[in-house]
Motif scaffolding. Structure first.
Motif, PDB file in Angstrom:
ATOM      1  N   LYS A  98      50.354  46.341  55.442  1.00  0.00           N
ATOM      2  CA  LYS A  98      49.753  47.683  55.327  1.00  0.00           C
ATOM      3  C   LYS A  98      50.537  48.622  54.419  1.00  0.00           C
ATOM      4  CE  LYS A  98      47.085  47.782  59.573  1.00  0.00           C
ATOM      5  NZ  LYS A  98      46.353  48.700  60.411  1.00  0.00           N
ATOM      6  N   HIS A  99      51.206  48.068  53.420  1.00  0.00           N
ATOM      7  CA  HIS A  99      51.870  48.910  52.435  1.00  0.00           C
ATOM      8  C   HIS A  99      51.304  48.666  51.048  1.00  0.00           C
ATOM      9  CE1 HIS A  99      54.766  50.543  55.233  1.00  0.00           C
ATOM     10  NE2 HIS A  99      54.945  49.328  55.701  1.00  0.00           N
ATOM     11  N   GLY A 100      50.138  48.028  51.010  1.00  0.00           N
ATOM     12  CA  GLY A 100      49.460  47.835  49.722  1.00  0.00           C
ATOM     13  C   GLY A 100      49.933  46.619  48.926  1.00  0.00           C
ATOM     14  N   ILE A 101      50.818  45.806  49.517  1.00  0.00           N
ATOM     15  CA  ILE A 101      51.383  44.678  48.756  1.00  0.00           C
ATOM     16  C   ILE A 101      50.325  43.596  48.520  1.00  0.00           C
ATOM     17  CG2 ILE A 101      53.171  42.878  48.750  1.00  0.00           C
ATOM     18  CD1 ILE A 101      54.883  44.868  50.493  1.00  0.00           C
ATOM     19  N   GLY A 102      49.564  43.270  49.563  1.00  0.00           N
ATOM     20  CA  GLY A 102      48.498  42.272  49.404  1.00  0.00           C
ATOM     21  C   GLY A 102      47.498  42.714  48.341  1.00  0.00           C
ATOM     22  N   SER A 103      47.119  43.984  48.388  1.00  0.00           N
ATOM     23  CA  SER A 103      46.145  44.495  47.406  1.00  0.00           C
ATOM     24  C   SER A 103      46.696  44.394  45.994  1.00  0.00           C
ATOM     25  CB  SER A 103      45.811  45.969  47.684  1.00  0.00           C
ATOM     26  OG  SER A 103      45.193  46.075  48.929  1.00  0.00           O
ATOM     27  N   LYS A 104      47.974  44.704  45.840  1.00  0.00           N
ATOM     28  CA  LYS A 104      48.560  44.639  44.486  1.00  0.00           C
ATOM     29  C   LYS A 104      48.534  43.206  43.969  1.00  0.00           C
ATOM     30  CE  LYS A 104      51.329  48.728  44.210  1.00  0.00           C
ATOM     31  NZ  LYS A 104      52.499  49.361  44.734  1.00  0.00           N
ATOM     32  N   LEU A 105      48.854  42.243  44.831  1.00  0.00           N
ATOM     33  CA  LEU A 105      48.845  40.834  44.415  1.00  0.00           C
ATOM     34  C   LEU A 105      47.439  40.395  44.021  1.00  0.00           C
ATOM     35  CD1 LEU A 105      51.240  39.391  47.134  1.00  0.00           C
ATOM     36  CD2 LEU A 105      51.544  39.073  44.664  1.00  0.00           C
ATOM     37  N   VAL A 106      46.463  40.748  44.854  1.00  0.00           N
ATOM     38  CA  VAL A 106      45.078  40.325  44.566  1.00  0.00           C
ATOM     39  C   VAL A 106      44.589  40.980  43.272  1.00  0.00           C
ATOM     40  CG1 VAL A 106      42.682  40.447  45.370  1.00  0.00           C
ATOM     41  CG2 VAL A 106      44.511  39.892  46.990  1.00  0.00           C
ATOM     42  N   LYS A 107      44.810  42.290  43.152  1.00  0.00           N
ATOM     43  CA  LYS A 107      44.309  43.007  41.957  1.00  0.00           C
ATOM     44  C   LYS A 107      44.988  42.501  40.688  1.00  0.00           C
ATOM     45  CE  LYS A 107      42.850  47.206  44.300  1.00  0.00           C
ATOM     46  NZ  LYS A 107      43.297  48.522  44.737  1.00  0.00           N
ATOM     47  N   HIS A 108      46.279  42.221  40.782  1.00  0.00           N
ATOM     48  CA  HIS A 108      46.993  41.713  39.612  1.00  0.00           C
ATOM     49  C   HIS A 108      46.399  40.377  39.172  1.00  0.00           C
ATOM     50  CE1 HIS A 108      50.365  41.110  36.882  1.00  0.00           C
ATOM     51  NE2 HIS A 108      50.454  39.876  37.343  1.00  0.00           N
ATOM     52  N   GLY A 109      46.179  39.477  40.148  1.00  0.00           N
ATOM     53  CA  GLY A 109      45.604  38.167  39.823  1.00  0.00           C
ATOM     54  C   GLY A 109      44.219  38.307  39.215  1.00  0.00           C
ATOM     55  N   LEU A 110      43.402  39.157  39.799  1.00  0.00           N
ATOM     56  CA  LEU A 110      42.031  39.322  39.290  1.00  0.00           C
ATOM     57  C   LEU A 110      42.044  39.884  37.866  1.00  0.00           C
ATOM     58  CD1 LEU A 110      40.235  40.736  42.492  1.00  0.00           C
ATOM     59  CD2 LEU A 110      40.183  38.382  41.612  1.00  0.00           C
ATOM     60  N   GLU A 111      42.983  40.763  37.614  1.00  0.00           N
ATOM     61  CA  GLU A 111      43.088  41.352  36.271  1.00  0.00           C
ATOM     62  C   GLU A 111      43.453  40.269  35.237  1.00  0.00           C
ATOM     63  OE1 GLU A 111      45.173  45.207  36.513  1.00  0.00           O
ATOM     64  OE2 GLU A 111      46.131  44.513  34.662  1.00  0.00           O
ATOM     65  N   GLN A 112      44.431  39.425  35.610  1.00  0.00           N
ATOM     66  CA  GLN A 112      44.841  38.353  34.686  1.00  0.00           C
ATOM     67  C   GLN A 112      43.676  37.408  34.416  1.00  0.00           C
ATOM     68  OE1 GLN A 112      48.319  37.967  33.625  1.00  0.00           O
ATOM     69  NE2 GLN A 112      48.278  40.016  34.444  1.00  0.00           N
ATOM     70  N   LEU A 113      42.952  37.048  35.476  1.00  0.00           N
ATOM     71  CA  LEU A 113      41.838  36.099  35.325  1.00  0.00           C
ATOM     72  C   LEU A 113      40.707  36.729  34.509  1.00  0.00           C
ATOM     73  CD1 LEU A 113      41.748  34.534  38.911  1.00  0.00           C
ATOM     74  CD2 LEU A 113      42.714  33.541  36.844  1.00  0.00           C
ATOM     75  N   THR A 114      40.481  38.008  34.701  1.00  0.00           N
ATOM     76  CA  THR A 114      39.450  38.711  33.909  1.00  0.00           C
ATOM     77  C   THR A 114      39.828  38.646  32.436  1.00  0.00           C
ATOM     78  OG1 THR A 114      39.070  40.239  35.742  1.00  0.00           O
ATOM     79  CG2 THR A 114      38.226  40.912  33.596  1.00  0.00           C
ATOM     80  N   ASN A 115      41.095  38.903  32.154  1.00  0.00           N
ATOM     81  CA  ASN A 115      41.552  38.950  30.757  1.00  0.00           C
ATOM     82  C   ASN A 115      41.471  37.608  30.049  1.00  0.00           C
ATOM     83  OD1 ASN A 115      42.058  41.614  31.094  1.00  0.00           O
ATOM     84  ND2 ASN A 115      44.265  41.400  31.400  1.00  0.00           N
ATOM     85  N   VAL A 116      41.563  36.508  30.808  1.00  0.00           N
ATOM     86  CA  VAL A 116      41.473  35.198  30.142  1.00  0.00           C
ATOM     87  C   VAL A 116      40.047  34.645  30.195  1.00  0.00           C
ATOM     88  CG1 VAL A 116      43.913  34.625  30.424  1.00  0.00           C
ATOM     89  CG2 VAL A 116      42.290  33.880  32.173  1.00  0.00           C
ATOM     90  N   GLY A 117      39.094  35.473  30.589  1.00  0.00           N
ATOM     91  CA  GLY A 117      37.678  35.104  30.476  1.00  0.00           C
ATOM     92  C   GLY A 117      37.098  34.316  31.637  1.00  0.00           C
ATOM     93  N   VAL A 118      37.800  34.318  32.773  1.00  0.00           N
ATOM     94  CA  VAL A 118      37.260  33.605  33.953  1.00  0.00           C
ATOM     95  C   VAL A 118      35.962  34.281  34.406  1.00  0.00           C
ATOM     96  CG1 VAL A 118      37.743  33.159  36.406  1.00  0.00           C
ATOM     97  CG2 VAL A 118      39.482  32.699  34.667  1.00  0.00           C
ATOM     98  N   HIS A 119      34.973  33.441  34.759  1.00  0.00           N
ATOM     99  CA  HIS A 119      33.666  33.986  35.150  1.00  0.00           C
ATOM    100  C   HIS A 119      33.645  34.493  36.601  1.00  0.00           C
ATOM    101  CE1 HIS A 119      32.274  31.082  31.872  1.00  0.00           C
ATOM    102  NE2 HIS A 119      32.120  32.298  31.402  1.00  0.00           N
TER     103      HIS A 119
END
Ligand SMILES: CC(C)(COP(=O)(O)OP(=O)(O)OC[C@H]1O[C@@H](n2cnc3c(N)ncnc32)[C@H](O)[C@@H]1OP(=O)(O)O)[C@@H](O)C(=O)NCCC(=O)NCCS
Length: 185
Positions: A98-119
């Motif tokens: 509950k300190h936002g760590i899980g959200s940061k990990l998920v959002k970071h991963g999604l951002e990387q995958l978006t940038n490399v064109g993952v559908h």
């Protein structure tokens, strides 16, 4: 909620992080589940042979790993142009929930995958948590894995980049060998 335990760093995990990652999973999951998810995290981290690659990220607080997430590629043999991933596993050290760590990990991963064109990214987990990142069960309902999922509403998807639909509207995806464990579904 304010973040008293803001992480200092978020980076790709290496095999040197394995002991620390194991500790995170052991603290975050009940004993009966921790063995299979720890094994999954470690197997995915050790596999640097897949193409496209597996992403594993760790969150650090004062140089200590306090969270981890993996994203592994899936294959649709009938649509080789489709680029999909599965988010699994994810855990944050229990004292730092509950300190936002899980959200940061998920959002970071999604951002990387978006940038490399993952559908699309799929996840099997609590909709109450993953819904906050935009994952929805209706996006995944026509994407089938080889396993009977115990909680169908937990099988969710998120579109990152537009992709064409299959002729039948249904996809059958294969997952990484480490995810081929009935206990995980
Ligand atoms: C799920 C988990 C990774 C979240 O990590 P975290 O760093 O605490 O997450 P965040 O701080 O970003 O978000 C916390 C919020 O998510 C909510 N949340 C956590 N787990 C949840 C769940 N299973 N269902 C619904 N909401 C959940 C918290 O109540 C909190 O809500 P708030 O923001 O309204 O206070 C962490 O609780 C954990 O490691 N749990 C055990 C392992 C696990 O369940 N992993 C996911 C398996 S699919």
């Amino acid at each position: 909620m304010s973040c008293q335990h803001g992480i200092d760093d978020l980076r790709e995990a290496t095999t040197q992080d394995i002991d620390a990652i194991e500790k995170v999973y052991k603290s975050a999951f009940p004993e009966e589940e921790s063995e299979s998810v720890t094994k999954l995290a470690v197997q995915l981290l050790k596999d640097n042979e897949t193409s496209p690659k597996i992403y594993s990220f760790v969150a650090l607080l004062k140089n200590t790993v306090v969270g981890h997430v993996s994203f592994s590629p899936v294959v649709d043999a009938n649509d080789v142009g489709f680029r999909g991933y599965i988010l699994a596993p994810l855990a944050v050290q229990s004292d730092y929930h509950k300190h936002g760590i899980g959200s940061k990990l998920v959002k970071h991963g999604l951002e990387q995958l978006t940038n490399v064109g993952v559908h699309a990214v799929f996840v099997y987990g609590d909709p109450g948590y993953y819904g906050r990142f935009g994952f929805r069960a209706d996006i995944a309902e026509n994407t089938k894995v080889d396993y009977e999922v115990k909680y169908p509403s937990g099988w969710q998807g998120l579109i990152l980049n537009d992709c064409h639909h299959t002729e039948t509207g249904t996809r059958n995806i294969s997952v990484h060998a480490a995810l081929c464990d009935e206990e995980l579904w």
